[in-house]
Design an enzyme around this catalytic site. Structure first.
Site, PDB file in Angstrom:
ATOM      1  N   ARG A  12       3.816   9.773   1.472  1.00 52.67           N
ATOM      2  CA  ARG A  12       2.354   9.881   1.464  1.00 52.67           C
ATOM      3  C   ARG A  12       1.799   8.953   2.543  1.00 52.67           C
ATOM      4  O   ARG A  12       2.530   8.214   3.191  1.00 52.67           O
ATOM      5  CB  ARG A  12       1.756   9.610   0.082  1.00 52.67           C
ATOM      6  CG  ARG A  12       2.422   8.619  -0.798  1.00 52.67           C
ATOM      7  CD  ARG A  12       2.398   7.205  -0.315  1.00 52.67           C
ATOM      8  NE  ARG A  12       1.056   6.761   0.030  1.00 52.67           N
ATOM      9  CZ  ARG A  12       0.783   5.786   0.856  1.00 52.67           C
ATOM     10  NH1 ARG A  12       1.759   5.104   1.460  1.00 52.67           N
ATOM     11  NH2 ARG A  12      -0.459   5.420   1.143  1.00 52.67           N
ATOM     12  N   GLY A  13       0.456   9.012   2.712  1.00 51.76           N
ATOM     13  CA  GLY A  13      -0.159   8.279   3.811  1.00 51.76           C
ATOM     14  C   GLY A  13      -0.330   9.257   4.963  1.00 51.76           C
ATOM     15  O   GLY A  13       0.624   9.957   5.329  1.00 51.76           O
ATOM     16  N   ALA A  14      -1.543   9.300   5.526  1.00 51.62           N
ATOM     17  CA  ALA A  14      -1.882  10.372   6.466  1.00 51.62           C
ATOM     18  C   ALA A  14      -0.878  10.555   7.619  1.00 51.62           C
ATOM     19  O   ALA A  14      -0.334  11.653   7.805  1.00 51.62           O
ATOM     20  CB  ALA A  14      -3.295  10.151   6.978  1.00 51.62           C
TER      21      ALA A  14
ATOM     22  N   ARG B 299      -1.515  19.272   1.188  1.00 46.82           N
ATOM     23  CA  ARG B 299      -2.581  18.304   0.899  1.00 46.82           C
ATOM     24  C   ARG B 299      -3.729  18.539   1.890  1.00 46.82           C
ATOM     25  O   ARG B 299      -3.493  18.612   3.091  1.00 46.82           O
ATOM     26  CB  ARG B 299      -2.050  16.860   1.011  1.00 46.82           C
ATOM     27  CG  ARG B 299      -0.949  16.557  -0.010  1.00 46.82           C
ATOM     28  CD  ARG B 299      -0.694  15.078  -0.139  1.00 46.82           C
ATOM     29  NE  ARG B 299      -1.756  14.399  -0.840  1.00 46.82           N
ATOM     30  CZ  ARG B 299      -1.880  13.076  -0.894  1.00 46.82           C
ATOM     31  NH1 ARG B 299      -1.010  12.303  -0.265  1.00 46.82           N
ATOM     32  NH2 ARG B 299      -2.867  12.508  -1.562  1.00 46.82           N
TER      33      ARG B 299
ATOM     34  N   GLN C  35      -0.956   2.789  -5.374  1.00 47.95           N
ATOM     35  CA  GLN C  35      -0.332   2.581  -4.062  1.00 47.95           C
ATOM     36  C   GLN C  35      -0.507   1.137  -3.575  1.00 47.95           C
ATOM     37  O   GLN C  35       0.333   0.624  -2.843  1.00 47.95           O
ATOM     38  CB  GLN C  35      -0.947   3.538  -3.015  1.00 47.95           C
ATOM     39  CG  GLN C  35      -0.582   4.996  -3.204  1.00 47.95           C
ATOM     40  CD  GLN C  35      -1.624   5.738  -4.014  1.00 47.95           C
ATOM     41  OE1 GLN C  35      -2.247   5.179  -4.899  1.00 47.95           O
ATOM     42  NE2 GLN C  35      -1.807   7.017  -3.720  1.00 47.95           N
TER      43      GLN C  35
ATOM     44  N   ASP D  74      -7.917   8.894   6.171  1.00 50.82           N
ATOM     45  CA  ASP D  74      -7.227  10.188   6.156  1.00 50.82           C
ATOM     46  C   ASP D  74      -7.900  11.179   7.084  1.00 50.82           C
ATOM     47  O   ASP D  74      -7.267  12.129   7.557  1.00 50.82           O
ATOM     48  CB  ASP D  74      -7.179  10.736   4.730  1.00 50.82           C
ATOM     49  CG  ASP D  74      -6.178   9.933   3.919  1.00 50.82           C
ATOM     50  OD1 ASP D  74      -6.530   8.815   3.507  1.00 50.82           O
ATOM     51  OD2 ASP D  74      -5.030  10.397   3.774  1.00 50.82           O
TER      52      ASP D  74
ATOM     53  N   ASN E 128     -11.120   8.172   2.913  1.00 48.10           N
ATOM     54  CA  ASN E 128      -9.931   7.383   2.578  1.00 48.10           C
ATOM     55  C   ASN E 128      -9.761   7.414   1.063  1.00 48.10           C
ATOM     56  O   ASN E 128     -10.564   8.021   0.342  1.00 48.10           O
ATOM     57  CB  ASN E 128     -10.078   5.951   3.108  1.00 48.10           C
ATOM     58  CG  ASN E 128      -8.780   5.180   3.050  1.00 48.10           C
ATOM     59  OD1 ASN E 128      -7.744   5.657   3.530  1.00 48.10           O
ATOM     60  ND2 ASN E 128      -8.776   4.007   2.443  1.00 48.10           N
ATOM     61  N   LYS E 129      -8.720   6.788   0.585  1.00 49.31           N
ATOM     62  CA  LYS E 129      -8.387   6.800  -0.846  1.00 49.31           C
ATOM     63  C   LYS E 129      -9.607   6.516  -1.714  1.00 49.31           C
ATOM     64  O   LYS E 129     -10.411   5.639  -1.390  1.00 49.31           O
ATOM     65  CB  LYS E 129      -7.285   5.756  -1.090  1.00 49.31           C
ATOM     66  CG  LYS E 129      -6.821   5.579  -2.512  1.00 49.31           C
ATOM     67  CD  LYS E 129      -6.365   6.866  -3.179  1.00 49.31           C
ATOM     68  CE  LYS E 129      -5.290   7.591  -2.415  1.00 49.31           C
ATOM     69  NZ  LYS E 129      -5.059   8.966  -2.909  1.00 49.31           N
TER      70      LYS E 129
HETATM   71  O1  MRU Z   1      -2.852   9.736  -1.513  1.00 52.30           O
HETATM   72  P1  MRU Z   1      -2.234   8.898  -0.425  1.00 52.30           P
HETATM   73  O2  MRU Z   1      -1.390   7.788  -0.941  1.00 52.30           O
HETATM   74  O3  MRU Z   1      -1.535   9.740   0.611  1.00 52.30           O
HETATM   75  O4  MRU Z   1      -3.489   8.252   0.282  1.00 52.30           O
HETATM   76  C1  MRU Z   1      -3.271   7.466   1.415  1.00 52.30           C
HETATM   77  C2  MRU Z   1      -4.479   6.762   1.891  1.00 52.30           C
HETATM   78  O5  MRU Z   1      -5.572   6.968   1.432  1.00 52.30           O
HETATM   79  C3  MRU Z   1      -4.284   5.846   3.060  1.00 52.30           C
HETATM   80  O6  MRU Z   1      -5.183   4.789   2.990  1.00 52.30           O
HETATM   81  C4  MRU Z   1      -4.546   6.654   4.331  1.00 52.30           C
HETATM   82  O7  MRU Z   1      -3.715   7.767   4.384  1.00 52.30           O
HETATM   83  C5  MRU Z   1      -4.371   5.858   5.546  1.00 52.30           C
HETATM   84  S1  MRU Z   1      -2.663   5.614   5.846  1.00 52.30           S
HETATM   85  C6  MRU Z   1      -2.324   4.844   7.271  1.00 52.30           C
END
Ligand code: MRU
Length: 337
Positions: free
Chosen positions: A45-47, A85, A192, A233, A243-244
């Site tokens: 996970r993470g963009a 996603r 996370q 994201d 973002n999250k």
């Molecule tokens: O649902 P996730 O864990 O994929 O969400 C990730 C985030 O919101 C991160 O902050 C975002 O992707 C930036 S990652 C460099």
């Protein structure tokens, strides 16, 4: 730091992030379906990491099939992975690069199509690594020796193919000799921040304190936070940043307390085709992520549950956007492009 995602000849190797911090477990994904499932279930996970993993998934699809089926399999993988996603634009950005690479290979033999796709996916991974380094170098000048940075979710090495986005800034500052402390929001519902950000920082010997999400504003009120630093994201053309979930509340609290709110991301997270944040698709995730905690039901049957995974921070609450190109202060409209 162990590699979050890598190509190991015939498989995409990822760290199964759902097993952290208890276990550092690697999983080899051997089909595009397995890659899609790993992205959907947040094993990876993470963009930026999602984009890199999906691109490798396309290379994988083209590999394990008959020569005559290479293009069809790659296109089917692009479609499948693109549906995993919706919010992180890095995913569609990376898949679009793979689609273009496939287009460029029209008329070539199956072997060279496979090679071209793999090369493109590895390039995306390599580029991401370099982007992270640049983001770190550009952003670290915003941090002073002795600062405490509050971060949300995980925007570190585990979220990219390199050292991270928001956390790359912290790593660069520490490398430059600054003493930086981090407060990591737990980040409900999937933790996370507690599980991943704290794990990464502990592994690097950086002081980290985990708080529950609802303690963040109180920390700011007490003057214990010098800045908030998060990843993104998807950033719209006007600087609105998705973002999250919880990032918006943090930005509101930061604004109230005069704490700078910084967003760090590579160009692959910026979506200039979207006018503003209202156009960003927000992923709604399953009820089960909220209904129980560590295997025990915490929400009564009959209560409705809503689980948006992201929110959008309006540009007026973003003090600066840190990218590989530099640090941009408001106004963003027009200037981000
Ligand atoms: O649902 P996730 O864990 O994929 O969400 C990730 C985030 O919101 C991160 O902050 C975002 O992707 C930036 S990652 C460099």
């Amino acid at each position: 730091m162990p590699r979050t995602v890598e190509w190991v000849g015939g498989a995409v190797r990822i760290i199964d992030q759902t097993a952290l911090p208890v276990e550092l477990k690697y999983v080899d994904l051997v089909s595009p379906e397995e890659v899609a499932e790993a992205i959907r279930t947040l094993k990876v996970r993470g963009a930026p990491a999602i984009g890199v993993t999906a691109a490798l998934g396309v290379a994988l699809a083209a590999r394990d099939c008959a020569d005559t089926a290479v293009s069809d399999k790659a296109l089917a993988a692009i479609r499948l992975l693109g549906e995993t996603r919706p919010t992180a634009v890095n995913l569609s950005w990376a898949l679009e690069r793979m689609r273009r690479a496939l287009e460029l290979s029209v008329g070539e033999g199956a072997g060279s199509v496979r090679q071209r796709l793999l090369r493109e996916a590895l390039d995306i991974a390599e580029e991401d690594k370099r982007l992270c380094e640049r983001i770190g170098v550009n952003g670290e000048r915003l941090l002073k020796d002795g600062d405490t940075v509050l971060t949300h979710c995980n925007a570190g090495a585990l979220a990219t193919a390199g050292s991270g986005t928001a956390l790359a800034v912290v790593y660069a500052a520490v490398r430059g000799g600054k003493r930086i402390r981090v407060i990591a929001d737990e980040t409900r519902p999937l933790l996370q921040g507690a599980r991943l950000t704290a794990w990464e920082l502990v592994a690097r010997g950086i002081e980290v304190t985990v708080i529950c999400d609802s303690a963040a504003a109180w920390m700011m009120k007490q003057g214990r936070v010098n800045c908030v630093l998060v990843g993104a994201d998807r950033v719209a053309a006007n600087g609105d940043a998705a973002n999250k979930i919880g990032s918006y509340s943090l930005a509101v609290a930061a604004g109230e307390h005069g704490v700078p709110f910084y967003v760090a991301c590579p160009y692959s997270s910026i979506d200039l085709s979207l006018r503003d944040g209202t156009c960003i698709p927000i992923e709604l995730r399953g009820e089960e992520e909220l209904a129980s905690f560590f295997g025990r039901r915490t929400v009564p049957q009959g209560a409705r549950i809503e689980n948006p995974a992201f929110d959008v921070v309006p540009n007026r609450l973003v003090s600066a956007i840190i990218t590989e190109k530099g640090v941009l202060a408001p106004p963003y409209d027009g200037r981000l492009a």
